[in-house]
Design an enzyme around this catalytic site. Structure first.
Site, short mmCIF file in Angstrom:
data_model
loop_
_atom_site.label_atom_id
_atom_site.label_comp_id
_atom_site.label_asym_id
_atom_site.label_seq_id
_atom_site.Cartn_x
_atom_site.Cartn_y
_atom_site.Cartn_z
N LYS A 185 0.66 -1.45 -0.13
CA LYS A 185 -0.04 0.05 -0.07
C LYS A 185 1.02 1.15 -0.08
O LYS A 185 0.43 2.52 -0.26
CB LYS A 185 -0.84 -0.09 1.13
CG LYS A 185 -2.10 -0.96 1.15
CD LYS A 185 -3.01 -0.83 -0.14
CE LYS A 185 -3.83 -1.83 -0.35
NZ LYS A 185 -5.11 -1.42 -1.40
N1 PMP Z 1 -3.76 -7.95 1.02
C1 PMP Z 1 -3.75 -6.88 1.95
C2 PMP Z 1 -3.10 -7.49 3.25
C3 PMP Z 1 -4.32 -5.76 1.66
O1 PMP Z 1 -4.14 -4.82 2.65
C4 PMP Z 1 -4.79 -5.39 0.32
C5 PMP Z 1 -5.40 -4.19 0.22
N2 PMP Z 1 -6.62 -3.57 1.05
C6 PMP Z 1 -4.70 -6.39 -0.53
C7 PMP Z 1 -4.20 -7.61 -0.03
C8 PMP Z 1 -5.45 -6.25 -1.96
O2 PMP Z 1 -4.76 -5.17 -2.59
P1 PMP Z 1 -5.89 -4.32 -3.66
O3 PMP Z 1 -6.47 -3.40 -2.87
O4 PMP Z 1 -4.67 -3.69 -4.43
O5 PMP Z 1 -6.76 -5.10 -4.39
#
Ligand code: PMP
Length: 342
Positions: A47
């Protein structure tokens, strides 16, 4: 030129994360499986990439300036990244989080000086108490504030189009055949996936979904249905359709259970020495479901979004596993994996 490994500030360390071969999974599936290790970002998760890009864009567009308050609705990781960047750049930071976010994550966010507001996980996305509605309301009430809105701001998937996708392409030397990632906002999958498909349209883009999510069904049927179950997974699945999910470039979704995701993460720690987060376990559990689907010579890249230290009170705590009922019932995953170990 000397390589001093010296940087101007912590934000210069975002991105350019390493890839590590998963030896056991490669052997079982008779392919090459590499994990992109996003815990190597300074905020220890994928992130950092989107928070940095969205904040830089907001600055360039004149939407925030020194002293502004940045607001975001986040299950925790985006919160940590936004808090880290806000601390470095001198912004105030308020984060609305779901009450299922781990205490570890919340404490870490607070350590960076951000304010955290817990909201119920059990309400629909459009409910006034949902973490989205609370963030939006705060952004209207607080002067000189800006709601980043990772679900709808296209800067999210753009960050992955500009950084994650090119890195994966380069690190695989263009040999990648499958890209597998968990989907929540869909930014990782859609942004990196778009870049990879532009380079080679044959690359398969697979999303990993939870049992409490509507993404897989929406992809397959085009209709919205309320999720039937709940899930303890963080960062996998959604009960809304974020604008950042580009369904056209996603070839398929794989749904995984909380139990299999927990067991897969624990297995990874004990067999590869990689202590990754709960959603990394979900990605590995998906790969396990698909293990006979691949051909020799395939080059799989899976994305591990964060580090296991954020889940010490969840998947790495036997008491939690017991309370969740994950230590009973079908031991299929564990048994199969025990076979690999031999
Ligand atoms: N895994 C974790 C631990 C996350 O924090 C996130 C994002 N919320 C994701 C996977 C998924 O990523 P995205 O939001 O880009 O789909």
């Amino acid at each position: 030129m000397k390589h001093l490994n010296r940087f101007d500030n912590i934000l210069d360390l975002i991105g350019k994360t390493p890839m590590v071969k998963l030896r056991k999974m490669s052997a079982v599936s008779n392919t090459l499986v590499y994990a992109k290790m996003e815990s190597f970002n300074p905020g220890q998760s994928v992130k950092d990439r989107i928070a940095y890009h969205m904040i830089n864009r907001a600055e360039m567009d004149g939407k925030i300036k020194k002293g502004s308050t940045i607001i975001e609705a986040t299950s925790g990781n985006t919160g940590f990244s936004v808090a880290m960047i806000s601390a470095m750049k001198g912004y105030k930071c308020i984060l609305t989080v779901k009450d299922k976010a781990s205490e570890d994550k919340i404490k870490m966010i607070k350590a960076l000086g951000a304010e955290v507001i817990k909201c119920p996980s059990s309400v629909p996305g459009n409910h006034p108490d949902s973490y989205y509605s609370r963030a939006l309301k705060l952004s209207k009430e607080i002067p000189d504030s800006y709601y980043l809105n990772q679900n709808y701001d296209k800067g999210n998937s753009e960050a992955h189009y500009l950084t994650t996708g090119p890195e994966v392409w380069e690190q695989s030397e263009g040999r990648i055949t499958h890209f597998v990632a968990a989907a929540s906002t869909g930014g990782t999958l859609s942004g990196a996936g778009k870049f990879l498909k532009e380079r080679n349209p044959d690359i398969q883009i697979y999303g990993v979904d939870s049992e409490a999510s509507i993404l897989k069904d929406f992809h397959e049927t085009g209709t919205y249905s309320e999720p039937k179950k709940s899930s303890s997974l963080e960062g996998v699945g959604k009960n809304i359709i974020p604008a950042n999910v580009n369904f056209e470039i996603i070839d398929k979704f794989i749904r995984v259970s909380d139990r299999d995701s927990s067991m897969a993460a624990r297995y990874l720690a004990r067999t590869e020495g990689i202590m990754a987060g709960y959603s990394s376990g979900a990605v590995l559990a998906a790969l396990w479901q698909l293990r006979s689907h691949f051909s020799p010579g395939d080059f799989l890249v899976v994305l591990f979004p964060d580090h296991g230290s954020r889940y010490l009170t969840k998947i790495y705590d036997p008491e939690w596993l017991r309370a969740m009922g994950f230590l009973n019932g079908s031991q299929q995953l564990t048994t199969e994996k025990e076979k690999i170990r031999q």
